[in-house]
Scaffold this motif. Sequence first.
Motif, PDB file in Angstrom:
ATOM      1  N   TYR A  23       5.488  -0.578  10.203  1.00 10.59           N
ATOM      2  CA  TYR A  23       5.326  -1.453   9.054  1.00 10.59           C
ATOM      3  C   TYR A  23       5.935  -2.830   9.283  1.00 10.59           C
ATOM      4  CZ  TYR A  23       3.883   2.771   6.676  1.00 10.59           C
ATOM      5  OH  TYR A  23       3.223   3.903   6.324  1.00 10.59           O
ATOM      6  N   GLY A  24       6.868  -2.928  10.212  1.00 10.56           N
ATOM      7  CA  GLY A  24       7.435  -4.232  10.524  1.00 10.56           C
ATOM      8  C   GLY A  24       8.245  -4.849   9.401  1.00 10.56           C
ATOM      9  N   THR A  25       8.846  -4.024   8.555  1.00  7.92           N
ATOM     10  CA  THR A  25       9.666  -4.574   7.473  1.00  7.92           C
ATOM     11  C   THR A  25      10.699  -3.548   7.037  1.00  7.92           C
ATOM     12  OG1 THR A  25       9.636  -5.454   5.235  1.00  7.92           O
ATOM     13  CG2 THR A  25       8.009  -3.794   5.745  1.00  7.92           C
ATOM     14  N   LEU A  26      11.786  -4.034   6.400  1.00  9.02           N
ATOM     15  CA  LEU A  26      12.774  -3.127   5.817  1.00  9.02           C
ATOM     16  C   LEU A  26      12.601  -3.052   4.308  1.00  9.02           C
ATOM     17  CD1 LEU A  26      15.938  -4.228   7.763  1.00  9.02           C
ATOM     18  CD2 LEU A  26      15.171  -1.891   7.606  1.00  9.02           C
ATOM     19  N   ASP A  27      11.747  -3.930   3.775  1.00  6.37           N
ATOM     20  CA  ASP A  27      11.517  -3.997   2.337  1.00  6.37           C
ATOM     21  C   ASP A  27      10.714  -2.768   1.900  1.00  6.37           C
ATOM     22  OD1 ASP A  27      10.392  -4.547  -0.178  1.00  6.37           O
ATOM     23  OD2 ASP A  27      10.703  -6.686   0.147  1.00  6.37           O
ATOM     24  N   VAL A  28      11.296  -1.957   1.007  1.00 11.54           N
ATOM     25  CA  VAL A  28      10.679  -0.680   0.678  1.00 11.54           C
ATOM     26  C   VAL A  28       9.342  -0.875  -0.042  1.00 11.54           C
ATOM     27  CG1 VAL A  28      11.009   1.512  -0.484  1.00 11.54           C
ATOM     28  CG2 VAL A  28      12.928   0.392   0.574  1.00 11.54           C
ATOM     29  N   ASN A  29       9.307  -1.829  -0.988  1.00 10.60           N
ATOM     30  CA  ASN A  29       8.056  -2.039  -1.718  1.00 10.60           C
ATOM     31  C   ASN A  29       6.957  -2.525  -0.777  1.00 10.60           C
ATOM     32  OD1 ASN A  29       6.574  -2.022  -4.147  1.00 10.60           O
ATOM     33  ND2 ASN A  29       6.729  -4.253  -4.237  1.00 10.60           N
ATOM     34  N   GLU A  30       7.341  -3.375   0.173  1.00  4.75           N
ATOM     35  CA  GLU A  30       6.380  -3.871   1.152  1.00  4.75           C
ATOM     36  C   GLU A  30       5.816  -2.704   1.983  1.00  4.75           C
ATOM     37  OE1 GLU A  30       5.443  -6.928   1.097  1.00  4.75           O
ATOM     38  OE2 GLU A  30       4.065  -6.699   2.802  1.00  4.75           O
ATOM     39  N   MET A  31       6.682  -1.763   2.337  1.00  2.00           N
ATOM     40  CA  MET A  31       6.222  -0.593   3.097  1.00  2.00           C
ATOM     41  C   MET A  31       5.186   0.193   2.295  1.00  2.00           C
ATOM     42  SD  MET A  31       9.722   0.865   4.568  1.00  2.00           S
ATOM     43  CE  MET A  31       9.754   1.155   6.287  1.00  2.00           C
ATOM     44  N   VAL A  32       5.445   0.361   0.998  1.00  2.00           N
ATOM     45  CA  VAL A  32       4.493   1.104   0.168  1.00  2.00           C
ATOM     46  C   VAL A  32       3.173   0.339   0.082  1.00  2.00           C
ATOM     47  CG1 VAL A  32       4.094   2.128  -2.083  1.00  2.00           C
ATOM     48  CG2 VAL A  32       6.364   2.127  -1.124  1.00  2.00           C
ATOM     49  N   ARG A  33       3.261  -0.999  -0.056  1.00  2.00           N
ATOM     50  CA  ARG A  33       2.039  -1.794  -0.123  1.00  2.00           C
ATOM     51  C   ARG A  33       1.195  -1.614   1.131  1.00  2.00           C
ATOM     52  NH1 ARG A  33       1.344  -6.038  -3.258  1.00  2.00           N
ATOM     53  NH2 ARG A  33       0.680  -7.405  -1.578  1.00  2.00           N
ATOM     54  N   GLU A  34       1.875  -1.570   2.290  1.00  2.00           N
ATOM     55  CA  GLU A  34       1.115  -1.425   3.530  1.00  2.00           C
ATOM     56  C   GLU A  34       0.481  -0.042   3.664  1.00  2.00           C
ATOM     57  OE1 GLU A  34       2.858  -2.844   7.125  1.00  2.00           O
ATOM     58  OE2 GLU A  34       3.875  -4.456   6.072  1.00  2.00           O
ATOM     59  N   GLN A  35       1.023   0.936   2.936  1.00  2.00           N
ATOM     60  CA  GLN A  35       0.421   2.270   3.003  1.00  2.00           C
ATOM     61  C   GLN A  35      -0.903   2.345   2.259  1.00  2.00           C
ATOM     62  OE1 GLN A  35       3.156   5.686   2.607  1.00  2.00           O
ATOM     63  NE2 GLN A  35       4.793   4.211   2.677  1.00  2.00           N
ATOM     64  N   GLY A  36      -1.277   1.261   1.566  1.00  2.00           N
ATOM     65  CA  GLY A  36      -2.567   1.247   0.881  1.00  2.00           C
ATOM     66  C   GLY A  36      -3.721   0.920   1.810  1.00  2.00           C
ATOM     67  N   ALA A  37      -3.431   0.419   3.003  1.00  2.00           N
ATOM     68  CA  ALA A  37      -4.491   0.067   3.946  1.00  2.00           C
ATOM     69  C   ALA A  37      -5.310   1.308   4.289  1.00  2.00           C
ATOM     70  CB  ALA A  37      -3.882  -0.533   5.206  1.00  2.00           C
ATOM     71  N   LEU A  38      -6.602   1.106   4.519  1.00  2.00           N
ATOM     72  CA  LEU A  38      -7.471   2.249   4.804  1.00  2.00           C
ATOM     73  C   LEU A  38      -7.713   2.365   6.311  1.00  2.00           C
ATOM     74  CD1 LEU A  38     -10.046   1.913   1.929  1.00  2.00           C
ATOM     75  CD2 LEU A  38      -8.203   3.556   2.131  1.00  2.00           C
ATOM     76  N   LEU A  39      -7.384   3.533   6.836  1.00  2.00           N
ATOM     77  CA  LEU A  39      -7.586   3.812   8.245  1.00  2.00           C
ATOM     78  C   LEU A  39      -9.056   4.168   8.468  1.00  2.00           C
ATOM     79  CD1 LEU A  39      -5.341   3.823  10.359  1.00  2.00           C
ATOM     80  CD2 LEU A  39      -5.248   6.301  10.163  1.00  2.00           C
ATOM     81  N   TRP A  40      -9.702   3.574   9.445  1.00  2.00           N
ATOM     82  CA  TRP A  40     -11.132   3.774   9.708  1.00  2.00           C
ATOM     83  C   TRP A  40     -11.973   3.528   8.454  1.00  2.00           C
ATOM     84  CZ3 TRP A  40      -8.315   8.571  10.898  1.00  2.00           C
ATOM     85  CH2 TRP A  40      -7.719   8.520  12.146  1.00  2.00           C
ATOM     86  N   GLY A  41     -11.490   2.686   7.581  1.00  2.00           N
ATOM     87  CA  GLY A  41     -12.246   2.351   6.385  1.00  2.00           C
ATOM     88  C   GLY A  41     -12.252   3.388   5.289  1.00  2.00           C
ATOM     89  N   THR A  42     -11.610   4.545   5.500  1.00  6.95           N
ATOM     90  CA  THR A  42     -11.673   5.571   4.454  1.00  6.95           C
ATOM     91  C   THR A  42     -10.333   6.222   4.119  1.00  6.95           C
ATOM     92  OG1 THR A  42     -12.352   7.028   6.223  1.00  6.95           O
ATOM     93  CG2 THR A  42     -14.071   6.335   4.675  1.00  6.95           C
ATOM     94  N   VAL A  43      -9.485   6.507   5.096  1.00 12.02           N
ATOM     95  CA  VAL A  43      -8.289   7.311   4.848  1.00 12.02           C
ATOM     96  C   VAL A  43      -7.094   6.398   4.547  1.00 12.02           C
ATOM     97  CG1 VAL A  43      -6.819   9.137   5.727  1.00 12.02           C
ATOM     98  CG2 VAL A  43      -9.171   8.955   6.525  1.00 12.02           C
TER      99      VAL A  43
END
Lengths: 420, 122
Positions: free
Chosen positions: A214-234
């Motif tokens: 994630y390249g960050t220590l900011d917890v909210n930023e980490m959660v935001r990055e978890q919204g990205a879709l892997l292969w467009g779906t997951v």
Amino acid sequence: MTLLIEFAIALLKVLVIVFGFVMALGSLMTLTERKYSAFMQKRWGPIRAEVLGFRFGGLLHLVADGVKMILKEDFIPSGANRNIHTIAPAMGLFTAMVIFAIIPFADAWCTGLALPVEGMDLCFGFDDAEALQSAQPAAVATFAPTHPYFQIADLNAGLLYMFAITGIGVYGTALGGWASNSKYSLLGGLRASAQMISYEVSMGLSLAGLLMVYGTLDVNEMVREQGALLWGTVPMWGILVQPFAFFLFLTASIAESKRAPFDMPEAESELVAGYFTEYSAMKFGIFSLSEFVMVVFIGAICATLFFGGWQVPWLYADGFHFSGDSMLAAASGGAWTAGELQSYVQASTPDIALPYGLVVFLRIGCFLTKIILMIALQLQIRWTLPRFRYDQIMFLGWKILLPASLINLFITALAILLLR
Amino acid sequence: MGAAVLVEYIPLMVLFALALAVVLAIVFVTPLVGPKKYSEEKMDAFECGSDPIGQARSRFSVKFYLIAITFIVFDVEAVFVIPWAVIFQDLGWYGFGVMSFFLAILTLGLVYEWKSGGLEWD
């Protein structure tokens, strides 16, 4: 004046999150744990307390336990160090309470238009989509939501704060065990501190892989990055990118909370109650309350780092997007060209459109559900596994978890460099 | 910038103050509620009902000290690893090489401690 408003918002957040939610759930855990063990052992658990014939499924035991603990005699053994004996339980509960500052219960609030750009909600500074569409690309500046109403403190060093506070957590138990001047307490305190510092190392190192991704220590930023879709779906949740780290972290943090199967510091068959043998009344209650609050915290941080935190799968600021195609693509080179912006905004229609307020509400609900599921997982572990021997605990901590987290770190680094 | 950073920490300040007030209130006020009955036996340290033998603050196993020393080494390692991990994607292969060297030395340390029996409990 603005400072006063900041204080008011902060006070409100602290009261609602820590005292309204965390402490309530922590004290509810005292009942839940007994009910869960009863459930697993085919018993009823606590059901006897009643008011005018109403039992509320055992819920009254919460009140009864609390009142009982306050009304009991609170004594300090004659050989004990009075000041440290009094302060130690307070330190334990204090760390358990303040550690919740970094947990985001929903994304920061965005005033105006918010749209997902490649899986991350961004603010556009416009009131609605029409205003955005007619805007000149030069005037469009996107930024992350700026009002952290659902997180006590959105620190950019969030995880370091967590490590710092868990480090302080050792003092409460170590001092409590030492100050009591009882052999059982001393042994319990020693075991607790050795165990906690042993597992703190692997706790930090197992998360390093996640920090790399994630390249960050900011917890909210980490959660935001978890919204990205892997292969467009997951959805790219932490458990998918760092599955190994989740198990290392969960093991280390359960050991850190000193609960079964890692409850050697309070092994009741040999140490009476370990480091809180000489505590009575509410001070005793505080020790067990801080243990339960730590269980809630472990549930919350595991959900946050590995299970998408407040992310509802495929739900973004304007509704459900089941594939990455229906979202705006990131601007190449920092700014959209006029044509790009027009076509992106037109293509960006959610599969199921929802108002922003409802989205935030669903996210909070989803996060609370995840916390409760993670707590249930910990209770399941606690009532399934028998207690380890002390040498087994040390073996697991130093000879398995530490090398395993180093290997995980190395493989993650290699994978990131080879895959990018 | 400076003021903005401070604003970020205001909620933390409020939380610390409130949490401190609550825990100190519990620790110092609730003992006043309960009864106070003095008896010499009750004030003794608990030792399964018999009179306590000697002081509790006696010597204990040296292994606890060893664990503490090992902890210092590896916790400092974690302190170095975490900032590196955060900017890892910018550092690329150079950062990977440097950190591999650092971790290799520490892993050697772990192997040495393992072989010399510093992690054994029996």
